[in-house]
Design a protein around this motif. Structure first.
Motif, PDB file in Angstrom:
ATOM      1  N   LYS A   1       0.945  -1.155  -0.207  1.00 22.11           N
ATOM      2  CA  LYS A   1      -0.027  -0.204   0.022  1.00 22.11           C
ATOM      3  C   LYS A   1       1.051   1.019  -0.310  1.00 22.11           C
TER       4      LYS A   1
ATOM      5  N   ALA B   1     -10.583  -9.430   4.729  1.00 28.25           N
ATOM      6  CA  ALA B   1     -11.681  -8.685   5.141  1.00 28.25           C
ATOM      7  C   ALA B   1     -11.277  -7.591   6.608  1.00 28.25           C
ATOM      8  N   ALA B   2     -10.063  -7.673   7.723  1.00 28.64           N
ATOM      9  CA  ALA B   2      -9.468  -6.650   8.719  1.00 28.64           C
ATOM     10  C   ALA B   2      -8.906  -5.717   7.584  1.00 28.64           C
ATOM     11  N   ASN B   3      -8.911  -5.773   7.100  1.00 29.25           N
ATOM     12  CA  ASN B   3      -7.952  -4.554   6.694  1.00 29.25           C
ATOM     13  C   ASN B   3      -8.444  -4.571   4.438  1.00 29.25           C
ATOM     14  N   GLU B   4      -9.708  -4.844   5.125  1.00 24.64           N
ATOM     15  CA  GLU B   4     -10.859  -4.395   3.876  1.00 24.64           C
ATOM     16  C   GLU B   4      -9.859  -4.305   2.082  1.00 24.64           C
ATOM     17  N   LEU B   5      -8.970  -5.373   1.938  1.00 26.46           N
ATOM     18  CA  LEU B   5      -9.238  -5.961   0.743  1.00 26.46           C
ATOM     19  C   LEU B   5      -9.950  -6.799  -0.043  1.00 26.46           C
ATOM     20  N   ASP B   6     -10.380  -7.445   0.805  1.00 28.39           N
ATOM     21  CA  ASP B   6     -11.586  -7.856  -0.679  1.00 28.39           C
ATOM     22  C   ASP B   6     -12.716  -6.914  -1.055  1.00 28.39           C
ATOM     23  N   ARG B   7     -12.033  -5.475  -1.225  1.00 30.92           N
ATOM     24  CA  ARG B   7     -13.079  -5.009  -1.961  1.00 30.92           C
ATOM     25  C   ARG B   7     -12.060  -3.876  -3.051  1.00 30.92           C
ATOM     26  N   ARG B   8     -13.265  -3.697  -4.031  1.00 33.00           N
ATOM     27  CA  ARG B   8     -12.756  -2.702  -5.072  1.00 33.00           C
ATOM     28  C   ARG B   8     -11.716  -1.549  -4.228  1.00 33.00           C
ATOM     29  N   SER B   9     -11.083  -1.007  -5.012  1.00 37.75           N
ATOM     30  CA  SER B   9     -11.056   0.384  -4.855  1.00 37.75           C
ATOM     31  C   SER B   9     -11.712   1.521  -5.093  1.00 37.75           C
TER      32      SER B   9
ATOM     33  N   ARG C   1     -16.242   1.987  -5.992  1.00 34.17           N
ATOM     34  CA  ARG C   1     -17.246   1.607  -5.505  1.00 34.17           C
ATOM     35  C   ARG C   1     -17.663   0.610  -6.801  1.00 34.17           C
TER      36      ARG C   1
END
Length: 337
Positions: free
Chosen positions: A134, A210-218, A220
């Motif tokens: 990051k 999940a805790a580091n929100e890495l499953d979310r796209r940068s 929306r």
């Protein structure tokens, strides 16, 4: 044992005119010496030349399994008691003797974020860090140690590694390759699913992601209807012969997901990490297709022959262009059309 070695054993058995009792004695000798590949190969030869001698076939199989059990790493079994406790003796031996042990120094990479990995790691002792990049820096996502697993998400799913992993101290572990696990299907049916279920429950990478929100796209994602046509690019960037298409599911400025039908999991797995050129046609906008390039980062399996293909764009869609797409916009956002 290689095919050449198997053929050599078969030839020797023929040349020496070995009887079933001779082979049984050779099997016992090899098993007692811990030469299990040789013992298994000799037993296969016994089955070929004397298939009706069930008593000898069964007894030699028991000798091999008994010796395998005696030579199991007891410290390893103690660490992974919850895993091996759910397996039969044959399955336990099948798992253990499919793996390779290693003692690694500090700062040894086990997997790299965004790359393909075909190995699963079981940590007996030591320390391993899960991390991600990051802003040009390595960020720790989780610390692993004795009794933890590395690589379950990319091993049991068709996915690039979501995190990197490296040793932080001298670490003893066992590793399992995908090819070794796939070979269980004939000799140990059901073992793969047992190991997979254990790793899904005990693995910590999903929690770290999940805790580091890495499953979310940068950016929306939004539901969208249409068709994605994909052409797999060759190494030089030119279009290849592999083409497929499917229904769009959702899209963001940085990636999209679309659904396909595929009859073979091996074919779906071959798409992983491929760079593709996409032509996007939208149900509510009969205009020229939107052309964009991306890399396949995950191929999710659903029921029957249904898969979802996840693509990360090489270059994100400009916000001005993205706002013109016929997405299902939430109330707090509006299209520019």
């Amino acid at each position: 044992m290689s095919k050449e070695e198997q053929n050599q054993l078969d030839s020797e058995a023929v040349e020496e005119n070995l009887t079933s009792d001779d082979l049984a004695a050779a099997i016992s000798k090899a098993a007692l010496a811990g030469n299990f590949n040789e013992a298994d190969a000799l037993r296969e030869r016994l089955i070929k030349i004397d298939p009706v001698n069930l008593k000898l076939i069964v007894s030699t199989g028991e000798i091999i399994e008994d010796q395998k059990t005696k030579l199991l790493d007891k410290d390893h079994l103690a660490v992974w008691d919850a895993l091996y406790g759910d397996l039969t003796e044959e399955e336990s031996n099948g798992l253990f003797y499919s793996m390779e042990s290693a003692l690694l120094d500090t700062n040894k990479l086990l997997q790299v974020q965004g790359k393909i990995s075909n190995r699963l790691f079981f940590i007996d002792n030591g320390k391993v860090a899960l991390f991600y990049r990051k802003d040009g820096k390595n960020m720790i996502a989780a610390q692993l140690g004795r009794g933890d697993i590395v690589g379950e998400s990319s091993f049991f799913e068709i996915s690039l590694c979501p995190l990197s992993a490296a040793t932080q101290a001298e670490t003893k572990l066992y590793s399992l390759t995908r090819s070794a696990a796939e070979a269980w299907q004939e000799v140990h049916p059901g073992l793969y699913e047992k190991v997979a279920e254990f790793c899904r429950k005990q693995g910590k990478s999903g929690e770290a992601i999940a805790a580091n929100e890495l499953d979310r796209r940068s950016t929306r994602r939004h539901p969208i209807s249409g068709v994605a046509g994909a052409v797999v690019l060759q190494k030089d960037g030119s279009p290849g012969a592999n083409r497929f298409k499917g229904g769009l599911s959702d899209i963001s400025q940085s990636g999209l997901c679309f659904d396909i039908k595929c009859s073979r999991q091996e074919t779906a797995r071959a798409l992983l990490a491929a760079e593709v050129e996409l032509a996007l046609e939208f149900d509510e906008r009969p205009q020229a297709p939107l052309q964009i390039k991306g890399q396949i980062t995950k191929v999710g399996f659903h029921l029957h022959n249904d898969y979802s293909v996840h693509v990360k764009f090489i270059e994100p869609i400009a916000e001005s262009t993205f706002k013109t797409l016929p997405c299902q916009w939430p109330e707090d956002e509006e299209s520019d059309e």
